[in-house]
Scaffold this active site. Structure first.
Site, short mmCIF file in Angstrom:
data_model
loop_
_atom_site.label_atom_id
_atom_site.label_comp_id
_atom_site.label_asym_id
_atom_site.label_seq_id
_atom_site.Cartn_x
_atom_site.Cartn_y
_atom_site.Cartn_z
N HIS A 100 41.11 28.60 40.70
CA HIS A 100 40.91 29.99 41.12
C HIS A 100 41.46 30.30 42.50
CE1 HIS A 100 38.36 31.66 37.89
NE2 HIS A 100 37.88 30.44 37.78
N LYS B 62 35.10 44.28 47.81
CA LYS B 62 35.32 42.87 47.48
C LYS B 62 34.85 42.03 48.65
CE LYS B 62 39.58 43.92 46.78
NZ LYS B 62 40.31 43.40 45.64
N ARG B 63 34.80 40.73 48.45
CA ARG B 63 34.41 39.84 49.54
C ARG B 63 35.28 40.10 50.77
NH1 ARG B 63 36.27 34.48 50.17
NH2 ARG B 63 37.32 34.72 48.15
N LYS C 171 42.35 39.37 52.01
CA LYS C 171 42.15 40.58 51.21
C LYS C 171 42.47 41.85 52.02
CE LYS C 171 38.69 38.34 48.27
NZ LYS C 171 39.32 38.43 46.94
N THR D 120 39.60 40.85 39.88
CA THR D 120 39.02 41.49 38.69
C THR D 120 38.55 42.90 39.01
OG1 THR D 120 36.91 40.38 39.18
CG2 THR D 120 38.34 39.37 37.51
N LYS E 197 38.60 46.56 36.75
CA LYS E 197 37.48 47.49 36.54
C LYS E 197 37.87 48.91 36.96
CE LYS E 197 34.45 43.65 37.60
NZ LYS E 197 33.76 42.96 38.69
#
Length: 827
Positions: free
Chosen positions: A372, A563-564, A569, A671, A675
């Site tokens: 991952h 998100k985290r 990110k 992910t 969504k």
């Protein structure tokens, strides 16, 4: 009446429960009175939620029993999904949906004068995960049940889940998330299947009755793994699979001798140490104690789960393991459970007396590994010293696996000692390390990435040597999410509109959404589509007002990044753009303006200083913007606290713009991007992770692309000069000046110097400055497109229409076709 005349019954001979609204009313009344012992004056919604949950659970139990009996009766192959995280969220609504009881539940609650949304909010989120990895695991088990695949999930029943995030003075503060403080109605303790887990001690060699040398693990400190089972229902198919979560417990309650001697703390020390293993999700491993506890958790999960599978095998087939590999498969979700390779070897050799070759033939044909991450630092390593102290027998086995493996490498590439060093499971150095990802690759028959780019980069980079040795092992399985939770359950208005036009087959076959595409040209349909989005935005407005005390104007573009919190990110890039917009407004450059409401949410790891500073910057910028009368409703910014599954169920349907802006080549898949796409949001993103496949599906014209590619990111190494970029770009220069001048930290001088220094660093691996101009230009295209609402609604509809690939049903089909090869449960 004599005993001979009494009719014989079985405890399981229970009449089937009804599924009408009237049956549900009676069930709730019965549980309210008889299970909960309550009367009419007990008005708390919590008890009403429990009565409803128990009533729905009654219906689950019957299907669960049928599924267990069917799988036990056959000799078909089974799979076991081992994951240290399962971010399940709430179970009530999902169970109602998958049992097909939506309408009946609504009628029953109406008859009782109750509101489903109010009762749902009483359920605690089962937050047994940190983010995407755990939520993916939850989607996987949902899809396996819907596809009738005999897959059991194995995880840990953490007493405290992912911490509850509170924002104080703009900073993240972690508070315990004691999600089990009330009754967890959805679980069943199965103490009869308790397993014993070993730690410490040492290994000794002995000769068995045939004079054969054997090893055993002795003088261990043991703990118990007690299983708690949660039912996982498939969608309207009668199948209910099992998620088995392990709780740690002491072998003895306490040392009676210590207690009688007056030393109470010492008498319960062993009990407390044992229970710590399943106490908290993923301890902060920055300290040596944290590292040890995390390794304990990983072995606890692996050993308990594999022992459990072996127990079931021996009960049915005895100690003949000839067909074990043909009928069992363990899917390892990331490196966390990869000690399973050595543990299965230990059990087969030490407990069941198989030879090394026999045990390895079984192990290497039953283990499958999902990677991952593309970040080398995220590939787990354990010091040989710690591993040997905690798991000495496992360490012996890993050394032997490595020796035999390196012998194979030497045969393939004679004399290439450098390659042997690179590929060794044991990393040499001042402190020797066990490379867990390498153990997983060596011990597995399948290794997969989770998006095509991710899988390509794995075999070209991180695992290139292993790919050269075993190309047949490597494959891609692009992630997905379950449309049942992330559309049908959380976006009821849009789901009803879709079903009205193309039927409800999309709930189990998401590719049917392609039937929506022609309706993008239907003006009446676009109007209805926009009305659904507005309804969802109003739900989010209410939630933001409650959580953040800020009001989002409903006609704004809802710009979302949840998100985290991590530098790769690039929440930082997002807030730099927000500062740029603020600067434009303050300079009077707001003509033809597109109102924008920006929501950023996510949790930072407790020990991740820079991520916490970014949260602080977001909150400080929000404080300035939201209180500036010059800005007004042109721009709003909030940091949404304690981001969680139940919040995302409100956020995703309301989003207009989905921010997927990671540095290219760093995000494995993502992910959240899926969504948002399913719910009609448009994506602004880099060519990273599954963004690439999303853009391929929806078309370039319906995706806002920016930024360097993964190859271009690689080419910047040694040639990156962010200060020159800043000097050339007036907008970025002004943004950096606002931060560095203390405009957003007037009473906290120097508060964000670490952030500005990171952006200006030639060694910034996230290349924030490099992508700023491209990002700002893409955001201008977004703003222009949003002003043309006819165009925007067309693009929104097409994003939903072409999201079919990103269902976990498709992902699970691929896992099953290429790796597991299971036959569906026959009921």
């Amino acid at each position: 009446m004599t005993k001979k005349t009494v009719k014989k019954y079985k405890l399981t001979d229970v009449p089937r429960v009804g599924k009408t609204a009237g049956d549900l009313v009676q069930g709730m009344q019965r549980h309210f009175l008889r299970s909960l012992g309550l009367s009419h004056d007990s008005s708390a919604d919590h008890y009403k939620y429990q009565a409803l949950a128990l009533t729905i659970r009654d219906r689950l139990m019957e299907c669960w029993k049928d599924t267990k009996e069917s799988t036990h009766a056959d000799d078909n192959r089974r799979a076991y999904y081992l994951s240290l995280e399962f971010l399940m969220g709430r179970s009530l609504s999902n169970a109602i949906l998958n049992l097909g009881l939506d309408h009946e539940t609504e009628q029953a609650l109406y008859a009782l004068g109750l509101d489903l949304e109010a009762l749902q909010s009483e359920e605690m989120d089962a937050g047994l995960g940190n983010g995407g990895l755990g939520r993916l695991a939850a989607c996987f088990v949902d899809s396996c049940a819907t596809l009738k695949l005999p897959v059991t999930g194995y995880g840990i029943r953490y007493e405290y889940g992912m911490f509850r995030q509170v924002i104080k003075d703009g900073q993240q503060v972690e508070e315990p998330d004691h999600w089990l403080r009330g009754a967890n109605i959805w679980e069943v303790e199965r103490s009869e299947y308790t397993q014993k887990i070993h730690f410490g001690g040492h290994t000794e060699t002995y000769f068995n009755e045939h004079g054969v040398s054997r090893c055993r693990w002795v003088n261990t400190q043991d703990v118990l793994a007690v299983p708690f089972d949660t039912p996982i229902p498939g969608y309207k198919n009668g199948v209910v699979n099992t998620l088995r979560l392990w709780k740690s417990s002491a072998t003895d309650e306490f040392d009676l001798g210590e207690f009688n001697a007056g030393s109470y703390p010492e008498s319960v020390a062993a009990k407390n140490d044992a229970e710590h293993i399943s106490m908290v999700l993923y301890p902060n491993d920055s300290s040596e104690n944290g590292k040890e506890l995390r390794l304990r958790q990983q072995y606890f999960l692996a050993s308990a789960s594999i022992q459990d599978v072996m127990r079931q095998w021996v009960e049915k087939y005895g100690q003949d393991f000839t067909h074990f590999a043909a009928r069992n498969c363990f899917q390892l979700n990331d490196t966390h459970p990869t000690v399973s390779v050595a543990e299965l070897m230990r059990l087969l050799m030490d407990e069941y007396r198989l030879s090394w070759d026999e045990a390895w033939a079984i192990t290497s044909k039953t283990m499958a590994y999902t990677n991952h991450t593309l970040l080398p630092e995220a590939l787990e390593r354990w010091s040989v010293g710690l591993f040997s102290k905690l798991l000495p027998r496992l360490m012996d086995i890993i050394f032997e696996i490595n020796a035999r493996f390196l012998s194979d490498v030497a045969k393939k590439w004679p004399g290439d000692t450098e390659r042997q060093r690179r590929m060794s499971i044991i990393e040499e150095g001042d402190v020797k390390q066990v490379r867990m990802a390498y153990l997983a690759i060596v011990g597995s028959f399948s290794v997969n990435g989770v998006a095509q780019l991710h899988s390509d980069l794995l075999v070209e980079g991180l695992f290139a040597d292993f790919y050269a040795l075993w190309p047949e092992k490597f494959n891609n399985k692009t992630n997905g999410v379950t449309q049942r939770r992330w559309m049908a359950m959380c976006n009821k208005s849009m789901s009803a509109l879709i079903t009205e036009k193309i039927g409800d087959g999309w709930v189990t076959d998401l590719q049917q959404l392609r039937g929506l595409a022609p309706f993008a040209e239907d003006a009446a349909f676009r109007k209805s589509w926009a009305a659904c989005k507005l309804e969802n935005k109003r739900r989010l407005i209410a939630l933001v007002e409650k959580e953040c005390q800020v009001t989002f104007p409903e006609d704004s573009m809802f710009d979302i990044q949840v998100k985290r919190i991590h530098e790769y990110k690039r929440q930082l890039l997002n807030v730099l753009h927000v500062i740029h917009l603020y600067d434009r407004i303050k300079r009077g450059h707001a003509h033809n303006w597109t109102p924008r409401a920006v929501l950023i949410g996510g949790k930072a790891a407790p020990g991740y200083y820079m991520a916490k500073r970014i949260i602080k910057l977001i909150n400080n910028v929000a404080e300035v913007i939201n209180n500036d009368p010059d800005v007004g409703d042109k721009l709003k910014l909030v940091f949404f606290p304690n981001y969680r599954v139940s919040a995302m169920e409100v956020i995703a349907p309301a989003a207009d713009l989905s921010e997927q802006i990671s540095t290219a080549g760093k995000e494995a898949s993502g992910t959240g991007n899926m969504k948002f796409m399913m719910n009609g949001a448009l994506t602004i993103g880099t060519l990273d992770g599954a963004n690439i496949e999303i853009r391929e599906e929806v078309g370039d014209e319906n995706f806002f692309l920016f930024g360097l590619t993964a190859a271009e990111v690689e080419q910047t190494h040694g040639h990156y000069n962010p200060n020159a970029i800043i000097d050339r770009d007036e907008d970025l220069r002004r943004v950096m000046h606002l931060i560095e001048s203390g405009h957003f930290s007037q009473f906290e001088p120097g508060s964000f110097s670490c952030i500005s220094n990171a952006v200006r660093s030639a060694h910034d691996p996230w290349l924030v400055a490099a992508d700023f101009r491209s990002y700002v230009d893409a955001q201008e295209q977004v703003a222009e497109s949003f002003q043309d609402q006819e165009k925007w609604q067309r693009m929104s509809i097409l994003n939903t229409a072409y999201s079919g690939k990103f269902s976990t049903d498709r992902t699970m089909h691929e896992y099953n076709d290429n790796i597991w090869k299971l036959k569906p449960v026959s009921l």
